[in-house]
Design a protein around this motif. Sequence first.
Motif, PDB file in Angstrom:
ATOM      1  N   LEU A 188       0.830  -1.209   0.000  1.00 23.27           N
ATOM      2  CA  LEU A 188       0.000   0.000   0.000  1.00 23.27           C
ATOM      3  C   LEU A 188       0.863   1.256   0.000  1.00 23.27           C
ATOM      4  CD1 LEU A 188      -2.778  -1.089   2.525  1.00 23.27           C
ATOM      5  CD2 LEU A 188      -2.820  -1.187   0.031  1.00 23.27           C
ATOM      6  N   LYS A 189       1.976   1.233   0.725  1.00 21.91           N
ATOM      7  CA  LYS A 189       2.890   2.383   0.733  1.00 21.91           C
ATOM      8  C   LYS A 189       3.449   2.636  -0.656  1.00 21.91           C
ATOM      9  CE  LYS A 189       5.945   2.759   4.004  1.00 21.91           C
ATOM     10  NZ  LYS A 189       6.989   2.424   5.000  1.00 21.91           N
ATOM     11  N   GLN A 190       3.882   1.575  -1.328  1.00 15.70           N
ATOM     12  CA  GLN A 190       4.413   1.727  -2.676  1.00 15.70           C
ATOM     13  C   GLN A 190       3.370   2.322  -3.609  1.00 15.70           C
ATOM     14  OE1 GLN A 190       5.921  -1.920  -4.234  1.00 15.70           O
ATOM     15  NE2 GLN A 190       7.382  -2.233  -2.588  1.00 15.70           N
ATOM     16  N   THR A 191       2.165   1.809  -3.520  1.00 15.68           N
ATOM     17  CA  THR A 191       1.108   2.275  -4.414  1.00 15.68           C
ATOM     18  C   THR A 191       0.746   3.723  -4.125  1.00 15.68           C
ATOM     19  OG1 THR A 191       0.260   0.019  -4.527  1.00 15.68           O
ATOM     20  CG2 THR A 191      -1.211   1.776  -5.254  1.00 15.68           C
ATOM     21  N   PHE A 192       0.689   4.081  -2.850  1.00 15.91           N
ATOM     22  CA  PHE A 192       0.416   5.470  -2.480  1.00 15.91           C
ATOM     23  C   PHE A 192       1.450   6.391  -3.115  1.00 15.91           C
ATOM     24  CE2 PHE A 192       0.366   9.184   0.288  1.00 15.91           C
ATOM     25  CZ  PHE A 192      -0.974   9.361   0.571  1.00 15.91           C
ATOM     26  N   ALA A 193       2.716   6.014  -3.017  1.00 21.02           N
ATOM     27  CA  ALA A 193       3.787   6.839  -3.576  1.00 21.02           C
ATOM     28  C   ALA A 193       3.689   6.933  -5.097  1.00 21.02           C
ATOM     29  CB  ALA A 193       5.151   6.281  -3.174  1.00 21.02           C
ATOM     30  N   LYS A 194       3.376   5.814  -5.755  1.00 24.40           N
ATOM     31  CA  LYS A 194       3.283   5.820  -7.216  1.00 24.40           C
ATOM     32  C   LYS A 194       2.104   6.657  -7.697  1.00 24.40           C
ATOM     33  CE  LYS A 194       6.747   3.075  -8.362  1.00 24.40           C
ATOM     34  NZ  LYS A 194       7.304   2.802  -7.031  1.00 24.40           N
ATOM     35  N   MET A 224       0.851  19.418   6.891  1.00 24.14           N
ATOM     36  CA  MET A 224       0.997  20.473   5.887  1.00 24.14           C
ATOM     37  C   MET A 224       2.399  21.058   5.850  1.00 24.14           C
ATOM     38  SD  MET A 224      -1.887  20.715   4.280  1.00 24.14           S
ATOM     39  CE  MET A 224      -1.860  18.926   4.387  1.00 24.14           C
ATOM     40  N   PHE A 225       3.232  20.697   6.818  1.00 25.83           N
ATOM     41  CA  PHE A 225       4.582  21.252   6.875  1.00 25.83           C
ATOM     42  C   PHE A 225       5.628  20.253   6.375  1.00 25.83           C
ATOM     43  CE2 PHE A 225       2.044  23.280  10.200  1.00 25.83           C
ATOM     44  CZ  PHE A 225       2.211  24.617   9.872  1.00 25.83           C
ATOM     45  N   ALA A 226       5.162  19.158   5.810  1.00 26.75           N
ATOM     46  CA  ALA A 226       6.088  18.107   5.383  1.00 26.75           C
ATOM     47  C   ALA A 226       6.785  18.429   4.073  1.00 26.75           C
ATOM     48  CB  ALA A 226       5.339  16.777   5.245  1.00 26.75           C
ATOM     49  N   GLY A 227       6.331  19.454   3.358  1.00 23.82           N
ATOM     50  CA  GLY A 227       6.926  19.781   2.071  1.00 23.82           C
ATOM     51  C   GLY A 227       6.108  19.213   0.932  1.00 23.82           C
ATOM     52  N   SER A 228       6.534  19.498  -0.276  1.00 26.64           N
ATOM     53  CA  SER A 228       5.817  19.046  -1.457  1.00 26.64           C
ATOM     54  C   SER A 228       5.776  17.522  -1.517  1.00 26.64           C
ATOM     55  CB  SER A 228       6.499  19.577  -2.725  1.00 26.64           C
ATOM     56  OG  SER A 228       5.931  19.006  -3.882  1.00 26.64           O
ATOM     57  N   PRO A 229       4.584  16.927  -1.666  1.00 30.57           N
ATOM     58  CA  PRO A 229       4.497  15.458  -1.694  1.00 30.57           C
ATOM     59  C   PRO A 229       5.396  14.831  -2.748  1.00 30.57           C
ATOM     60  CG  PRO A 229       2.312  16.404  -1.492  1.00 30.57           C
ATOM     61  CD  PRO A 229       3.253  17.543  -1.747  1.00 30.57           C
ATOM     62  N   GLY A 230       5.542  15.510  -3.880  1.00 29.43           N
ATOM     63  CA  GLY A 230       6.346  14.956  -4.955  1.00 29.43           C
ATOM     64  C   GLY A 230       7.827  14.885  -4.657  1.00 29.43           C
ATOM     65  N   LEU A 231       8.273  15.559  -3.591  1.00 30.62           N
ATOM     66  CA  LEU A 231       9.700  15.592  -3.250  1.00 30.62           C
ATOM     67  C   LEU A 231      10.039  14.715  -2.052  1.00 30.62           C
ATOM     68  CD1 LEU A 231      10.378  19.432  -3.688  1.00 30.62           C
ATOM     69  CD2 LEU A 231      10.728  17.598  -5.355  1.00 30.62           C
ATOM     70  N   LEU A 232       9.036  14.093  -1.457  1.00 26.01           N
ATOM     71  CA  LEU A 232       9.269  13.300  -0.258  1.00 26.01           C
ATOM     72  C   LEU A 232       9.633  11.862  -0.614  1.00 26.01           C
ATOM     73  CD1 LEU A 232       6.235  14.464   1.929  1.00 26.01           C
ATOM     74  CD2 LEU A 232       8.598  15.254   2.060  1.00 26.01           C
ATOM     75  N   SER A 233      10.389  11.218   0.262  1.00 26.20           N
ATOM     76  CA  SER A 233      10.651   9.797   0.096  1.00 26.20           C
ATOM     77  C   SER A 233       9.353   9.025   0.331  1.00 26.20           C
ATOM     78  CB  SER A 233      11.710   9.325   1.094  1.00 26.20           C
ATOM     79  OG  SER A 233      11.194   9.383   2.425  1.00 26.20           O
ATOM     80  N   GLN A 234       9.353   7.747  -0.036  1.00 29.82           N
ATOM     81  CA  GLN A 234       8.142   6.941   0.126  1.00 29.82           C
ATOM     82  C   GLN A 234       7.688   6.906   1.576  1.00 29.82           C
ATOM     83  OE1 GLN A 234       7.545   3.041  -1.996  1.00 29.82           O
ATOM     84  NE2 GLN A 234       7.702   2.219   0.063  1.00 29.82           N
ATOM     85  N   TRP A 282       4.283   8.697   3.118  1.00 33.01           N
ATOM     86  CA  TRP A 282       3.271   7.893   3.814  1.00 33.01           C
ATOM     87  C   TRP A 282       2.966   8.465   5.188  1.00 33.01           C
ATOM     88  CZ3 TRP A 282      -0.005   3.970   2.701  1.00 33.01           C
ATOM     89  CH2 TRP A 282      -0.528   3.239   3.757  1.00 33.01           C
ATOM     90  N   HIS A 283       3.998   8.753   5.960  1.00 31.85           N
ATOM     91  CA  HIS A 283       3.786   9.248   7.318  1.00 31.85           C
ATOM     92  C   HIS A 283       3.101  10.617   7.316  1.00 31.85           C
ATOM     93  CE1 HIS A 283       5.760   5.957   9.220  1.00 31.85           C
ATOM     94  NE2 HIS A 283       6.919   6.172   8.618  1.00 31.85           N
TER      95      HIS A 283
END
Length: 382
Positions: A64-70, A95-105, A109-110
């Motif tokens: 599920l984590k992999q799919t969420f990231a993809k 909201m302070f985690a940064g751009s979703p597209g730049l985060l590690s998997q 997820w977290h």
Amino acid sequence: MIPLRPYQERGVDEVRERLRAGKRRIVFVLPTGGGKTVVASHVIGGALAKGKRVLFAAHRRELLKQTFAKLVGNGIPPAEIGVVMAGVESRPADMFAGSPGLLSQDALWHAHARRRPPAPVQLASIDTLRRRQYPPADLVVIDECHRALAASYRALVDAYPEAAVLGLTATPYRADGRGLGDVFEDLVVIASPRELVADGFLVEPRVWTVPRLPDLSAVRTKAGDYDQEQLAEAVDTGTLVGDIVEHWQRHGAGQRTVVFAVNVEHSRHIVERFVAAGVAAEHLDGETPNADREAILARLDRGETRVVVNCAVLCEGWDQPSVKTLVLARPTKSTGLYLQMAGRILRPWRDTGAIILDHAGSVAEHGFPTDEREFSLEGKRR
């Protein structure tokens, strides 16, 4: 958008063509490392563009984590993805985690995986989903669909008689010989391992075996595979465990390594022998807490740990291309399980070759992991 490789693009087109032709339950076959989740994310994106709702079901948190990231990588906002799984809450995303597209998997997820019942895409743990009301869906995707004959998945498919059902797997085999045709009506093979090796998307492994294999003559068969208790007794001996370490020192030393053991005790004994030989090794199993597991695999990826020994945990949903040596210490009669284990080390990484140390006799029984194979939805006769 995550770009599609040529064979993946053909796969997306083929699935869509089968759906247009009226096929409603399709198995999509692609070797481990070929990018099934990437293909599925494009199919899901196309369904969303048409106003459809999607349910993606899997049996492991990592899938599920992999799919969420993809899905996020393919431009679907996290707010349009709900997660149905124990431990995932409906609190606001970070909201302070940064751009979703730049985060590690893991960071993605977290920060953003949340329960969102109204979201058009639902990623669901099958164990959690079966205890809750099923969400509406026009497309149901089942990851690792060689498990789809289980009662929980059969009930899921039956609950969506009007939906299209897409199953994803690298190994449409079952140890018990039953065919997936009981659930699915069509099968699409997108590419073979040989094709992916030729194009540089997978690597051809070197295989080393040993003259002294475990004596399995007294181990009975249960549900199509070796009885676990008897198998552990046959392989968990001081001589065989010591052979694993000595063999690794000759052929795999220095490389990040994954070992597949029979059970927890067998796994811990292998770790003890590696540590006694001065090798940084760790054990994990199904009871290892998620945070500890992530830390162990992170140390393996950094090279601080050289060997991770596991039992029935890393066969599916684990992608770590830096791990390039595999030790098969767990004999199996299941071709599917063998291919799942072998496929863990076939992704390319820094021009490093892949090595399989076969202490289970699996290559002699099932062939090389990159061999051409015939697939069918029919079961095999005993």
